[in-house]
Scaffold this active site. Structure first.
Site, PDB file in Angstrom:
ATOM      1  CB  THR A  93      -0.884   0.036   1.267  1.00 26.81           C
ATOM      2  OG1 THR A  93      -1.658  -1.161   1.317  1.00 26.81           O
ATOM      3  CG2 THR A  93      -1.816   1.235   1.242  1.00 26.81           C
ATOM      4  CE  LYS A 168      -5.110  -0.892   1.611  1.00 23.32           C
ATOM      5  NZ  LYS A 168      -5.291  -2.116   2.314  1.00 23.32           N
TER       6      LYS A 168
HETATM    7  P1  NAD Z   1       5.879  -5.947   7.384  1.00 20.84           P
HETATM    8  O1  NAD Z   1       6.617  -4.811   7.987  1.00 20.84           O
HETATM    9  O2  NAD Z   1       5.492  -7.117   8.226  1.00 20.84           O
HETATM   10  O3  NAD Z   1       6.718  -6.537   6.131  1.00 20.84           O
HETATM   11  C1  NAD Z   1       7.511  -5.751   5.282  1.00 20.84           C
HETATM   12  C2  NAD Z   1       8.762  -6.556   4.956  1.00 20.84           C
HETATM   13  O4  NAD Z   1       9.562  -5.805   4.049  1.00 20.84           O
HETATM   14  C3  NAD Z   1       9.633  -6.829   6.196  1.00 20.84           C
HETATM   15  O5  NAD Z   1       9.839  -8.226   6.346  1.00 20.84           O
HETATM   16  C4  NAD Z   1      10.937  -6.095   5.897  1.00 20.84           C
HETATM   17  O6  NAD Z   1      12.103  -6.759   6.394  1.00 20.84           O
HETATM   18  C5  NAD Z   1      10.909  -6.041   4.382  1.00 20.84           C
HETATM   19  N1  NAD Z   1      11.740  -4.952   3.846  1.00 20.84           N
HETATM   20  C6  NAD Z   1      11.903  -3.708   4.342  1.00 20.84           C
HETATM   21  N2  NAD Z   1      12.769  -3.021   3.576  1.00 20.84           N
HETATM   22  C7  NAD Z   1      13.157  -3.864   2.581  1.00 20.84           C
HETATM   23  C8  NAD Z   1      14.023  -3.745   1.489  1.00 20.84           C
HETATM   24  N3  NAD Z   1      14.689  -2.594   1.233  1.00 20.84           N
HETATM   25  N4  NAD Z   1      14.199  -4.811   0.676  1.00 20.84           N
HETATM   26  C9  NAD Z   1      13.543  -5.959   0.889  1.00 20.84           C
HETATM   27  N5  NAD Z   1      12.685  -6.145   1.928  1.00 20.84           N
HETATM   28  C10 NAD Z   1      12.502  -5.101   2.749  1.00 20.84           C
HETATM   29  O7  NAD Z   1       4.576  -5.310   6.691  1.00 20.84           O
HETATM   30  P2  NAD Z   1       3.235  -6.078   6.231  1.00 20.84           P
HETATM   31  O8  NAD Z   1       2.241  -6.027   7.328  1.00 20.84           O
HETATM   32  O9  NAD Z   1       3.607  -7.358   5.591  1.00 20.84           O
HETATM   33  O10 NAD Z   1       2.702  -5.045   5.131  1.00 20.84           O
HETATM   34  C11 NAD Z   1       3.264  -4.984   3.827  1.00 20.84           C
HETATM   35  C12 NAD Z   1       2.441  -4.011   2.994  1.00 20.84           C
HETATM   36  O11 NAD Z   1       1.087  -4.484   2.951  1.00 20.84           O
HETATM   37  C13 NAD Z   1       2.375  -2.592   3.560  1.00 20.84           C
HETATM   38  O12 NAD Z   1       2.459  -1.680   2.482  1.00 20.84           O
HETATM   39  C14 NAD Z   1       1.036  -2.545   4.262  1.00 20.84           C
HETATM   40  O13 NAD Z   1       0.496  -1.243   4.318  1.00 20.84           O
HETATM   41  C15 NAD Z   1       0.209  -3.459   3.376  1.00 20.84           C
HETATM   42  N6  NAD Z   1      -0.943  -4.099   4.050  1.00 20.84           N
HETATM   43  C16 NAD Z   1      -0.811  -4.689   5.271  1.00 20.84           C
HETATM   44  C17 NAD Z   1      -1.911  -5.289   5.874  1.00 20.84           C
HETATM   45  C18 NAD Z   1      -1.802  -5.963   7.227  1.00 20.84           C
HETATM   46  O14 NAD Z   1      -2.842  -6.318   7.797  1.00 20.84           O
HETATM   47  N7  NAD Z   1      -0.612  -6.177   7.751  1.00 20.84           N
HETATM   48  C19 NAD Z   1      -3.158  -5.298   5.215  1.00 20.84           C
HETATM   49  C20 NAD Z   1      -3.259  -4.727   3.948  1.00 20.84           C
HETATM   50  C21 NAD Z   1      -2.148  -4.128   3.374  1.00 20.84           C
END
Ligand code: NAD
Length: 292
Positions: A93, A168
């Site tokens: 997102t 979204k």
């Molecule tokens: P998260 O923080 O658990 O996961 C993000 C991952 O990205 C981490 O494992 C981190 O180590 C990795 N990362 C960070 N920098 C990086 C880089 N430079 N290279 C490679 N990997 C890297 O977040 P999430 O909850 O999995 O959310 C991911 C996306 O999905 C976000 O944009 C969030 O807004 C969206 N989202 C989340 C939810 C939810 O319920 N968690 C729901 C809908 C949408």
């Protein structure tokens, strides 16, 4: 297909595992060692860098925290490293402006790209029941559809590049505002002496009904099972709701749109998060009205 997957966090971990389960070769990368190791136990091939993940890939999926990181990863590790005909799918997102600008950069390098943010939380990511809102050309959508279908229950083409992100944040702006409205109405009903189950029975069948009420009631013991019945643990964290409201407000400012309800929801969720509640489910904001 061979799919490079970058970002194996709460959401990406389960999504990558579902692509592997569907029979794809998933070359997965995350700088977090625990996330990388978990992907290795779930059918993915863990690799040591994003560049390694995308080398030779037919498609590249990113699931990262925000627009700045997505732009950086694409510029440094994907464009120029993945084959020029690889399809790029960003499921994070992020802000609409960044989504449009990176789609332009990808196109200049010959890549078809879609923005494909998701609705549904960690449980839906693990179960493969996410809803994808997709922005991109008809051709890019047609290529992305079967890949996204392996991770979700619905894949909807919202329009051109950035349209997935636009859909979204507009949806989640409604969610934030209706949750606040539902919470304050239940708190008022309580003060007016109404039995809250009785009020639910009435409002859920009357014009006050919304998803926030009938699928996610913020009052414990009323309506369907929801995070309210679990001490507001799990569910959709306040910090993530605030992230989406901030993106919606930024998009509204760019577009010259007036969003008074979204703006008020953003103020209330900012205060709630700053009071230390960023980690609890967003429906817990009802506590600020009960305690007023
Ligand atoms: P998260 O923080 O658990 O996961 C993000 C991952 O990205 C981490 O494992 C981190 O180590 C990795 N990362 C960070 N920098 C990086 C880089 N430079 N290279 C490679 N990997 C890297 O977040 P999430 O909850 O999995 O959310 C991911 C996306 O999905 C976000 O944009 C969030 O807004 C969206 N989202 C989340 C939810 C939810 O319920 N968690 C729901 C809908 C949408």
């Amino acid at each position: 297909m061979t799919i490079g997957f970058i970002g194996l966090g709460n959401m990406g971990g389960g999504m990558a595992a579902n692509l592997a389960k569907a029979g794809h070769v998933v070359r997965a990368f995350d700088p977090d060692a625990a996330a990388l190791a978990r992907a290795g136990t779930q059918g993915c091939e863990p690799v040591g860098s994003a560049q390694e993940a995308v080398a030779g890939a037919d498609a590249v999926v990113t699931m990262l925290p925000n627009g700045a990181i997505v732009a950086q990863v694409l510029a440094e590790s994907v464009i120029g490293h993945a084959p020029a005909d690889a399809l790029l799918l960003d499921c994070s997102t992020i802000d609409v402006a960044t989504a449009r600008s990176i789609a332009g950069q990808a196109a200049e390098a010959g890549h078809a790209m879609v923005d494909a943010p998701v609705s549904g939380g960690i449980a839906a990511a693990n179960a493969g029941t996410l809803t994808f809102m997709v922005g991109g050309s008809n051709q890019a959508f047609a290529r992305a559809q079967p890949i996204l279908a392996a991770m979700g229950k619905a894949v909807i083409h919202a329009g051109a590049a950035g349209a997935g992100q636009a859909a979204k944040i507009c949806n989640n702006m409604i969610l934030g505002a209706t949750m606040v409205a539902t919470c304050e109405a239940f708190a008022l009903a309580d003060r007016l002496g109404l039995d809250l189950q009785t009020f639910y029975d009435i409002a859920s069948k009357a014009s006050g009904q919304s998803w926030s009420m009938t699928s996610y009631c913020p009052v414990p013991g009323v309506g369907p099972q929801s995070p309210a019945d679990n001490g507001y643990q799990g569910g959709f964290a306040t910090a993530l709701m605030l992230k989406d409201l901030n993106l919606a407000l930024a998009a509204a400012a760019d577009a010259g749109a007036t969003v008074p309800m979204g703006a008020r929801a953003q103020e209330l969720y900012t205060a709630f998060a700053e009071a230390g509640h960023g980690g609890v489910d967003f429906s817990a904001i009802i506590r600020t009205f009960e305690g007023a």
